[in-house]
Write a protein that holds these residues in place. Structure first.
Motif, PDB file in Angstrom:
ATOM      1  N   GLU A 100       0.917  -1.027   0.077  1.00 23.19           N
ATOM      2  CA  GLU A 100      -0.065  -0.085  -0.118  1.00 23.19           C
ATOM      3  C   GLU A 100       0.819   1.425  -0.195  1.00 23.19           C
ATOM      4  O   GLU A 100       0.622   2.405  -0.411  1.00 23.19           O
ATOM      5  CB  GLU A 100      -0.921   0.124   1.392  1.00 23.19           C
ATOM      6  N   GLY A 149      -1.974   2.847  -1.497  1.00 23.22           N
ATOM      7  CA  GLY A 149      -3.005   3.052  -0.617  1.00 23.22           C
ATOM      8  C   GLY A 149      -4.050   4.141  -0.642  1.00 23.22           C
ATOM      9  O   GLY A 149      -4.953   4.329   0.189  1.00 23.22           O
ATOM     10  N   LYS A 152      -7.643   4.032  -1.466  1.00 21.24           N
ATOM     11  CA  LYS A 152      -8.488   3.403  -0.708  1.00 21.24           C
ATOM     12  C   LYS A 152      -9.770   4.450  -0.480  1.00 21.24           C
ATOM     13  O   LYS A 152     -10.878   4.185  -0.263  1.00 21.24           O
ATOM     14  CB  LYS A 152      -7.925   2.889   0.695  1.00 21.24           C
ATOM     15  N   ARG A 194      -8.860   1.511  -8.911  1.00 15.20           N
ATOM     16  CA  ARG A 194      -8.918   1.471  -7.617  1.00 15.20           C
ATOM     17  C   ARG A 194      -9.330   0.098  -7.039  1.00 15.20           C
ATOM     18  O   ARG A 194      -8.457  -0.331  -6.452  1.00 15.20           O
ATOM     19  CB  ARG A 194     -10.212   2.471  -7.206  1.00 15.20           C
ATOM     20  N   LEU A 198      -6.408  -2.343  -5.478  1.00 17.15           N
ATOM     21  CA  LEU A 198      -6.459  -2.537  -4.048  1.00 17.15           C
ATOM     22  C   LEU A 198      -6.680  -3.766  -3.901  1.00 17.15           C
ATOM     23  O   LEU A 198      -6.242  -4.375  -2.862  1.00 17.15           O
ATOM     24  CB  LEU A 198      -7.481  -1.689  -3.561  1.00 17.15           C
TER      25      LEU A 198
END
Ligand code: GDP
Ligand code: IMO
Ligand code: MG
Length: 424
Positions: A100, A149, A152, A194, A198
């Motif tokens: 991240e 990260g 997020k 995203r 992720l």
């Protein structure tokens, strides 16, 4: 056993091949610096893979691969590589983890990399891969980077991007006279990554710590080489990360107390792609001969690599900086058929002998190599499996390298395939 594999010249030493060979006896393979400027080649059977971002261990089913916090990730390049692997039947999901904390490369990084190189034309180009590596690391250090990260939290991500883009647009328009970037477009583009990105992320430092505690063997896959290290290389003709051993610690979030061995990889001669000092560079027909025989064309950019004799001065520097405990010598087969082979064991500058690598570019370009000449060998060695089967002169060459580097050679590579590897 946790091992770090380091390139001990200017990159392209054959790290991909050795990682692929060593990965068999490891559980987790980690990339910790650089980005898709790297090109690591792995060949087996009729297959050839060039990996830029994903650790070369991914080609071994069941091994876990990690992209650590020290790597800079271009999401498009990452997805492309995942797609290429899946197309080739390599399962990636569930065994590839991305930190991240890794910084993301944005289009403005690539744009600035290119503009900077072009604006220096005929003066001081670095000859970068134009992948945006330098500008991305510069932003990281200037605390203007955006990390994986950050995706997020979309609102937070947008705030960071808006802040960064203001400055980039000033730079692009006022310094380089280029078009400004659209915040809306870029923000939409990166937020569309995203979920996909992720899905791969986790706290990779914690993952590695726990894996080590459970007795798993970790193999750290260096990118570039020690002479391209931003601190210990031929500055300013370097990449923008620490390609020497410290980079593995910082770039993976693993303590040095967990490392058992550091292995150095070198070619039996020397190559370099891009600009910068290269004391043992060939002149005349030897350049073409070795370039063609060694297929010395960049794995990432396709550029012809500059070639030269083995330079023990730079490799000794790499042995010391990294604490290399053993060496893998690659591409020995390429030197077969030469009447003689040379090794630079020192430099001469203004009539003075230098045994240690001088750090300054000013000095390096004034250094002449002091060569030792040995007899070559004429036999084809691509099928050699054991030490005893090497021609006498090839053995002498290897022993001399060991003496000069004061480091044992444990692997000799005699061809690009997995099974063309001799363990000593
Ligand atoms: P890396 O960046 O350090 O992983 O190295 P590259 O993959 O960029 O470049 C090394 C090149 O040499 C690749 O094309 C490999 O397939 C090839 N190679 C690796 N080991 C050997 C060897 O022992 N002999 C020969 N002839 N080629 C090799
Ligand atoms: P692997 O991992 C060889 C060189 C570039 C240029 C300089 C800076 O395959 O060994 P950059 O794009 O990083 O800002 O370029 O570094 N370079 C490499 N040379 N092998 C590499 O990676 C390299 N990665 C960058 O040619 O001279
Ligand atoms: Mg390479």
């Amino acid at each position: 056993m946790n091992r770090i594999l380091i390139g001990a010249q200017w990159g392209d030493e054959g790290k991909g091949k050795i990682i692929d060979v060593l990965a068999r006896k490891s559980n987790v393979i980690v990339r910790y610096q650089g980005g898709n400027n790297a090109g690591h080649t792995v060949k087996f059977g009729k297959k050839k893979f060039i990996l830029h971002l994903i650790p070369s261990g991914i080609l071994h089913p069941g091994k876990v691969c990690v992209i650590g916090n020290g790597v800079v990730i271009d999401p498009e390049a990452f997805f492309q590589e995942v797609k290429m692997l899946e197309k080739e039947g390599v399962k990636v999901k569930g065994r590839l983890f991305v930190s991240e904390q890794a910084h993301m490369i944005f289009p403005y990084h690539r744009q600035l990399d290119r503009l900077k190189e072009e604006s220096h034309k005929n003066k001081k180009t670095i000859g970068t891969t134009k992948k945006g590596i330098g500008p991305c690391y510069a932003d990281k250090m200037a605390r203007m980077g955006i990390r994986v990260g950050d995706l997020k939290y979309p609102q937070y991500f947008k705030e960071r991007l808006a802040y960064v883009i203001r400055e980039k647009n000033e730079l692009l328009t006022k310094i380089y006279g280029d078009a400004p970037l659209s915040f809306a477009k870029l923000s939409k583009q990166y937020l569309s990554y995203r979920k996909r990105l992720l899905d791969f992320t986790c706290n990779t430092s914690l993952y590695l710590y726990e894996a080590a505690r459970r007795g798993k063997d970790i193999l750290f896959e260096g990118a570039q080489g020690t002479l391209l290290d931003v601190d210990h290389g031929t500055y300013p003709f370097v990449t923008s990360s620490n390609a020497s051993v410290g980079g593995a610690i910082i770039g993976s979030g693993v303590s040095p107390t967990l490392i058992d061995r550091v292995i150095g990889v070198v070619k039996a001669y020397t190559t370099r792609v891009g600009e910068g000092p290269f004391p043992t560079e060939f002149e005349g027909p030897m350049m073409e001969l070795i370039r063609n025989k060694g297929e010395e064309f960049g794995s990432t950019t396709g550029r012809p690599r500059r070639c030269g004799w083995f330079d023990a001065v730079i490799v000794k520097h790499a042995v010391r900086i990294n604490g290399l405990g053993e060496m893998a010598i690659m591409k020995l087969d390429v030197l077969s058929g030469l009447p003689e082979v040379k090794i630079a064991k020192a430099y001469k500058m203004n009539g003075k002998i230098l045994k240690n690598y001088p750090h300054s570019e000013y000095e390096l370009v004034r250094c002449e190599p002091v060569y030792e000449t040995m007899k070559g060998w004429q036999e084809d060695i691509t099928g050699v499996k054991k030490w005893k089967d090497f021609p006498v002169n090839a053995k002498k060459y290897l022993r001399r390298l060991e003496d000069l580097l004061e480091t044992p050679i444990k692997i000799v590579s005699v061809g690009s395939k997995r099974d063309q590897t001799v363990f000593l």
